[in-house]
Design an enzyme around this catalytic site. Structure first.
Site, short mmCIF file in Angstrom:
data_model
loop_
_atom_site.label_atom_id
_atom_site.label_comp_id
_atom_site.label_asym_id
_atom_site.label_seq_id
_atom_site.Cartn_x
_atom_site.Cartn_y
_atom_site.Cartn_z
CB CYS A 251 -0.90 -0.01 1.23
SG CYS A 251 -1.89 1.48 1.47
CB CYS B 200 -2.81 3.76 -5.53
SG CYS B 200 -4.10 2.96 -4.52
#
EC number: 5.1.1.3
Length: 271
Positions: free
Chosen positions: A73, A183
Site C-alpha cells: 500500500c 496505488c
C-alpha cells in the site's frame, strides 16, 4: 522459518495485484494477506491514522510468525515504512522504490508522472525517491476517488473515464511519457488510464517489480521456501469477507474459495 508465510498488508483489495505477482514469480511461497477493507480507502486519512492502522495489523502478522512483511500500500509505505523496519526483526518490502526504478528505466523523454492517493502525494514519498534519478522531471497528481471506485468494483464506464481525464489532464500537459500507478488499486483501472493518457504513455505498476524485490530479499536472508508442494494461502479482510472475496477473484481468479477469506478484527491502537 523458510516455510513460514509471507505477510502482505494493504488498505483493501489493491495489494492483491502484488500478491498475484508474488504467486506467479514465487509459486512455492505461502502468503498471508490482510486487507483493511473496513477502513478503506486510506488516501483521505491523516498519516498518523494510517500509521496506527498499519502497525496494528503488521504487529498481528508478525505475531503470527510471518517471515517477511510486504507493505503493499503506497499510503501505508509513505506513513510508516521506517517505523516498520525499525520495529520488526523480519525483512520489510515496500512498493514505492520498485516502481521508481522501473519508471527511470522506462522513460524516454525524462518526464515521469505519478498518480496516487491524497496521502501518498502529500507525503512526497515519490518526490523523495526520484531525487536520486538525475535528468527526470516529475509531475504528480492526487486521484482521491480512484481507490474507492475499485473497492466498490467499479473499474470501467463513462463516469470513471471522465474522472480519469480530469485527474490526468495536468500530466498530459506536462508531456509525461511514463506514468507510475502509485496505488496498488490502480492496475484494475489500467484500461481507463491508458485510454485517458494515450498509447504513447507507458503505465508502470509496482507489482511485478515488488515481487522481484521479494525474491531478492528472501534469497539474501536465506528464507526461500523449498518447492515441495502446493503452499497454503490465507486471504483475510477487516470488513465483509463476502465482498472481499468477490473482488479478490478479479485479481486471483475464480478458483479462490470464499471460505478462504476470514473476517479479521484488529485494534486500531498502536504504540
Amino acid at each position: 522459518m523458510t516455510h513460514a508465510p509471507i505477510g502482505i498488508f494493504d488498505s483493501g483489495v489493491g495489494g492483491l495485484t502484488v500478491a498475484r505477482a508474488i504467486m506467479d514469480q514465487l509459486p512455492g511461497e505461502a502468503l498471508r494477506y490482510v486487507g483493511d477493507t473496513a477502513n478503506a480507502p486510506y488516501g483521505p486519512r491523516p498519516l498518523a491514522d494510517i500509521r496506527a492502522r498499519t502497525l496494528a495489523i503488521t504487529d498481528s502478522l508478525v505475531a503470527e510468525g510471518v517471515k517477511m512483511l510486504v507493505i503493499a500500500c503506497n499510503s501505508a509505505s509513505a506513513a510508516c515504512l521506517r517505523d516498520a523496519r525499525e520495529r520488526y526483526d523480519v525483512p520489510v518490502v515496500e512498493v514505492v522504490l520498485p516502481a521508481v526504478r522501473r519508471a527511470v528505466a522506462t522513460t524516454r523523454n525524462g518526464r515521469v508522472g505519478v498518480i496516487g492517493t491524497q496521502a501518498t502525494i502529500t507525503s512526497r514519498a515519490y518526490d523523495d525517491a526520484f531525487t536520486a534519478a538525475p535528468g527526470v522531471t516529475l509531475s504528480t497528481a492526487a486521484c482521491p476517488r480512484f481507490a474507492d471506485f475499485v473497492e466498490r468494483g467499479i473499474t470501467s464506464g463513462r463516469q470513471v473515464l471522465g474522472l480519469a481525464q480530469a485527474y490526468l489532464d495536468p500530466l498530459q500537459q506536462a508531456d509525461v511519457d511514463t506514468l507510475v500507478l502509485g496505488c496498488t488499486h490502480y492496475p484494475l483501472l489500467t484500461g481507463v488510464l491508458q485510454l485517458a493518457m494515450g498509447d504513447h504513455v507507458t503505465l508502470v505498476s509496482s507489482a511485478e517489480e515488488t515481487a522481484k524485490d521479494v525474491l531478492r530479499v528472501l534469497t539474501e536472508h536465506d528464507l526461500l521456501a523449498e518447492a515441495d508442494g502446493e503452499p497454503a494461502h490465507e486471504f483475510r479482510a477487516t470488513g465483509s469477507g463476502e465482498s472481499f472475496a468477490k473482488l479478490a477473484r478479479r485479481f486471483l481468479g475464480p478458483s479462490l474459495a470464499a471460505d478462504a477469506i476470514d473476517p479479521l478484527a484488529v485494534s486500531s491502537s498502536s504504540a
